[in-house]
Design a protein around this motif. Sequence first.
Motif, PDB file in Angstrom:
ATOM      1  N   GLU A   1       3.763   1.844   2.777  1.00 48.43           N
ATOM      2  CA  GLU A   1       4.964   2.650   2.649  1.00 48.43           C
ATOM      3  C   GLU A   1       4.694   3.972   1.960  1.00 48.43           C
ATOM      4  OE1 GLU A   1       7.380  -0.190   0.408  1.00 48.43           O
ATOM      5  OE2 GLU A   1       6.947   0.949  -1.418  1.00 48.43           O
ATOM      6  N   PHE A   2       5.589   4.921   2.219  1.00 48.28           N
ATOM      7  CA  PHE A   2       5.523   6.208   1.538  1.00 48.28           C
ATOM      8  C   PHE A   2       6.071   6.026   0.135  1.00 48.28           C
ATOM      9  CE2 PHE A   2       8.385   9.854   0.483  1.00 48.28           C
ATOM     10  CZ  PHE A   2       7.394  10.741   0.064  1.00 48.28           C
ATOM     11  N   ASP A   3       5.392   6.636  -0.856  1.00 52.54           N
ATOM     12  CA  ASP A   3       5.942   6.618  -2.214  1.00 52.54           C
ATOM     13  C   ASP A   3       5.660   7.967  -2.878  1.00 52.54           C
ATOM     14  OD1 ASP A   3       6.464   6.351  -4.954  1.00 52.54           O
ATOM     15  OD2 ASP A   3       6.029   4.208  -4.931  1.00 52.54           O
TER      16      ASP A   3
ATOM     17  N   ILE B   1       0.869  -1.179   0.000  1.00 57.29           N
ATOM     18  CA  ILE B   1       0.000   0.000   0.000  1.00 57.29           C
ATOM     19  C   ILE B   1       0.907   1.231   0.000  1.00 57.29           C
ATOM     20  CG2 ILE B   1      -1.811   1.245   1.236  1.00 57.29           C
ATOM     21  CD1 ILE B   1      -2.587  -1.457   2.519  1.00 57.29           C
ATOM     22  N   LYS B   2       0.905   1.966  -1.090  1.00 54.75           N
ATOM     23  CA  LYS B   2       1.787   3.121  -1.233  1.00 54.75           C
ATOM     24  C   LYS B   2       0.985   4.400  -0.986  1.00 54.75           C
ATOM     25  CE  LYS B   2       4.909   0.902  -4.458  1.00 54.75           C
ATOM     26  NZ  LYS B   2       5.783   1.164  -5.620  1.00 54.75           N
ATOM     27  N   ILE B   3       1.535   5.258  -0.151  1.00 58.80           N
ATOM     28  CA  ILE B   3       0.789   6.448   0.264  1.00 58.80           C
ATOM     29  C   ILE B   3       1.607   7.709   0.012  1.00 58.80           C
ATOM     30  CG2 ILE B   3      -0.460   7.503   2.189  1.00 58.80           C
ATOM     31  CD1 ILE B   3      -0.800   4.894   3.430  1.00 58.80           C
TER      32      ILE B   3
ATOM     33  N   ASN C   1      13.999  14.390  -9.698  1.00 61.10           N
ATOM     34  CA  ASN C   1      14.349  12.973  -9.733  1.00 61.10           C
ATOM     35  C   ASN C   1      14.840  12.483  -8.376  1.00 61.10           C
ATOM     36  OD1 ASN C   1      13.706  11.817 -12.271  1.00 61.10           O
ATOM     37  ND2 ASN C   1      15.293  13.087 -13.212  1.00 61.10           N
ATOM     38  N   GLU C   2      15.534  13.349  -7.678  1.00 59.66           N
ATOM     39  CA  GLU C   2      16.032  12.998  -6.339  1.00 59.66           C
ATOM     40  C   GLU C   2      14.847  12.746  -5.402  1.00 59.66           C
ATOM     41  OE1 GLU C   2      18.119  16.294  -4.494  1.00 59.66           O
ATOM     42  OE2 GLU C   2      17.360  15.489  -2.575  1.00 59.66           O
ATOM     43  N   VAL C   3      13.899  13.693  -5.410  1.00 55.78           N
ATOM     44  CA  VAL C   3      12.739  13.557  -4.518  1.00 55.78           C
ATOM     45  C   VAL C   3      11.925  12.307  -4.868  1.00 55.78           C
ATOM     46  CG1 VAL C   3      10.486  14.559  -3.942  1.00 55.78           C
ATOM     47  CG2 VAL C   3      12.530  15.995  -3.941  1.00 55.78           C
ATOM     48  N   LEU C   4      11.754  12.076  -6.159  1.00 54.07           N
ATOM     49  CA  LEU C   4      10.878  10.974  -6.586  1.00 54.07           C
ATOM     50  C   LEU C   4      11.456   9.588  -6.301  1.00 54.07           C
ATOM     51  CD1 LEU C   4       9.387  12.293  -9.968  1.00 54.07           C
ATOM     52  CD2 LEU C   4       8.340  12.298  -7.697  1.00 54.07           C
ATOM     53  N   THR C   5      12.740   9.520  -5.970  1.00 56.52           N
ATOM     54  CA  THR C   5      13.318   8.204  -5.661  1.00 56.52           C
ATOM     55  C   THR C   5      13.408   7.943  -4.159  1.00 56.52           C
ATOM     56  OG1 THR C   5      15.477   9.228  -5.955  1.00 56.52           O
ATOM     57  CG2 THR C   5      14.643   7.925  -7.797  1.00 56.52           C
ATOM     58  N   LYS C   6      12.933   8.879  -3.361  1.00 59.50           N
ATOM     59  CA  LYS C   6      12.982   8.674  -1.903  1.00 59.50           C
ATOM     60  C   LYS C   6      12.044   7.535  -1.516  1.00 59.50           C
ATOM     61  CE  LYS C   6      15.700  12.188  -1.117  1.00 59.50           C
ATOM     62  NZ  LYS C   6      17.160  11.883  -1.097  1.00 59.50           N
ATOM     63  N   GLY C   7      12.575   6.603  -0.774  1.00 57.14           N
ATOM     64  CA  GLY C   7      11.764   5.446  -0.414  1.00 57.14           C
ATOM     65  C   GLY C   7      11.133   5.566   0.952  1.00 57.14           C
ATOM     66  N   SER C   8      11.523   6.583   1.720  1.00 57.38           N
ATOM     67  CA  SER C   8      10.913   6.712   3.039  1.00 57.38           C
ATOM     68  C   SER C   8      10.802   8.183   3.411  1.00 57.38           C
ATOM     69  CB  SER C   8      11.715   5.931   4.078  1.00 57.38           C
ATOM     70  OG  SER C   8      12.430   6.796   4.914  1.00 57.38           O
TER      71      SER C   8
END
Lengths: 410, 410
Positions: free
Chosen positions: A241-243, A138-140, A201-208
């Motif tokens: 998880e945060f996405d 579940i991505k939020i 691109n940096e922000v969009l790859t943050k996994g948490s």
Amino acid sequence: MFSVMRSVVELFGYEEYDAPIIEPLEIYLAKSGEEIVNEQTYTFEDRGRRKVALRPEMTPSVSRMVAARRQELSYPLRWYSIPNLWRYERPQNGRLREHWQLNVDIFGVEDLSAEIEIIQIANQIMVALGAKSDMYKIKINSRLMMEMVLGDYVGIAPEKHKAINHLIDRKHKMESSEFDEAAKEVLGENPESSSSLTKLNEVLTKGSLSDLPERAKLLPNFLRLEKLINALKQAGIENVEFDPTVVRGLDYYTDIVFEIYDNHPDNNRSMFGGGRYDGLVGLFGVEPVPTVGFGMGDVTMKNFLELHNLVPTLKPETEIYVIMIEDVSEHAHAVVSGLRDNGVKVAVDWMSRKTDKAIKTAVKKQVPFVLFIGHREVNDRLYTLKELASGQEQKLTIDQIVELIKKSRN
Amino acid sequence: MFSVMRSVVELFGYEEYDAPIIEPLEIYLAKSGEEIVNEQTYTFEDRGRRKVALRPEMTPSVSRMVAARRQELSYPLRWYSIPNLWRYERPQNGRLREHWQLNVDIFGVEDLSAEIEIIQIANQIMVALGAKSDMYKIKINSRLMMEMVLGDYVGIAPEKHKAINHLIDRKHKMESSEFDEAAKEVLGENPESSSSLTKLNEVLTKGSLSDLPERAKLLPNFLRLEKLINALKQAGIENVEFDPTVVRGLDYYTDIVFEIYDNHPDNNRSMFGGGRYDGLVGLFGVEPVPTVGFGMGDVTMKNFLELHNLVPTLKPETEIYVIMIEDVSEHAHAVVSGLRDNGVKVAVDWMSRKTDKAIKTAVKKQVPFVLFIGHREVNDRLYTLKELASGQEQKLTIDQIVELIKKSRN
């Protein structure tokens, strides 16, 4: 599948509603996003020359219905529906596709409790359908937080956010170079563009959440998002998880959005999702009503169940197939009524044909038992029941047959 | 109402099917009769410039579906569906009306057993909905027999039978002088017209098969009709009778037709009906398949149930309304999950408002129980359950609440 959905949402106190399938086109133009209205909606003129559409989604309809009865309804209002929706395929294909979608919405709750409840329901349906927590995620995300991050940290002008959001929504379907090209086009020619793209691109790859830039962590919507994820984990939902790439394609979401992802390597994609849309009811000329909801389509869910081997084996409803080995129709009616009066589901072969042909039909229809009736059976009141799977035959009274069928149900 | 219908047809071994709601207009033009297609059908052009219609009835769709898979299906084929249908109101009104109709059909049976089964199902649904046999009548006729009587005895030329049938179908809505006028117009100016009209009126007032002219009694379709009525009486259906005015408005019926009449003085009219239509599947380019079926609309049935005081009281699905008397949301989630895990249907008031306002909402929603949770309740693991009808309050554990709710269901 639909009965599982129904039983879960009713455990959460939701009531079923129904809405018209044809709506004035305007209600979709306002907030659904251009793609869904222009390319995928089946529109035509009705006899009064009004532009109407076969509903492509339910959210505008339910919002209009709540708006129309805003004062008399009592909140929190919990509504669900399993409407059929239509999607018009692109011109080269030209087909009109009907599909079903569970829609679940809670109206009137500003508090994060609404998001918690809605995501719990989505998760509970997955669990009830047999999914294990490692099969899906579940991505939020928070649109409001992302908006601030895109503006304040990445440096994208507010008027470009909508276009960037649509791009982010499609990111998973693109090569990264393709995404970069398209993003550059949106950002336009200016000195900061290249640094913005890097930061984006940096922000969009943050996994948490903890990896986000420090100033993002001070935003109220960051805290809200963090609280939501913690509350869901505390409620036993581990696979949350945060996405940052979850933004949802529809324009009407106002803050929290979520998507349920399939973890299967052959289908690594979003299956369904939802979020908060506090502004939609207000578009219909009344005070806005805070709303959180989601839609869950039958096609993607069927696909998920198949991929993960979760499709339940469908047993036919009919339990006994009655075959007359001689012409005893008049007596057969009484026998059959006796069984039905006791709740046994019985189909009769009224074809006056050879017994083996009738048996073939029963086998093809996957009915578990065959009952043979002839003159002797009618005289003795003992009928021959054959279980097709085992081939076992027994002579039984109606009462005994009823008892045996009831036992066989478990 | 629909769940009652479903359970009855499944007792008879029928399987549910589904069909598209938009169909090419041609499939209705063939056999449905002009009125339904021209005046009451909602038609438009699709994007490919084809004339299409929002289905006004289900029979042509299901016939097309059977025709398309004629070889692979196994007979007797028993299908049912509860589709939504559309009726376009006459221009002065101009509304599009959506309604629902149970459709039940048996394919592949030439024998009278098909009619017996279909009429038994129609009757069984009435019984299951609570109707007593004096509340309604089942009126039966044979179109083929009537055709021969109209031609041979009454003396009406075959090419006028269709027009006369449509007139007979509307006879109940007309004054007798009005009917005579219209009939004269159909019969035309010729010496036998007046004697034909007399004979027509004579035949149409016959209340029983035995009153028909002697030569009618030699017709094979007379004998078939007589056998059907006797078989139904023998199966315990007392309120069956012959009625020569029952012809059904749709053109596709080929022989036996029936209608269920409301006996209530305020609603003395046909509620629904059906019959045999052996030719319709064959219109779609395959060998014909004998078929008997009926349709039962939601609007007329609702009307019947209301008139006869048979409407069941609807209980809301939700069993407990949870109200937090202090802010204990985080703990409330666990309590609520504990109840739902045991199958109790729970809605939570997430509104952070005064308790009495929340109680008002529960009352308005007709939820039978309210559960109060505050700090003390969380500490003691004893929650206050109030039955709204009696006002009775008890402090109970989750297990005790589950037990009490399960008991209250009976």
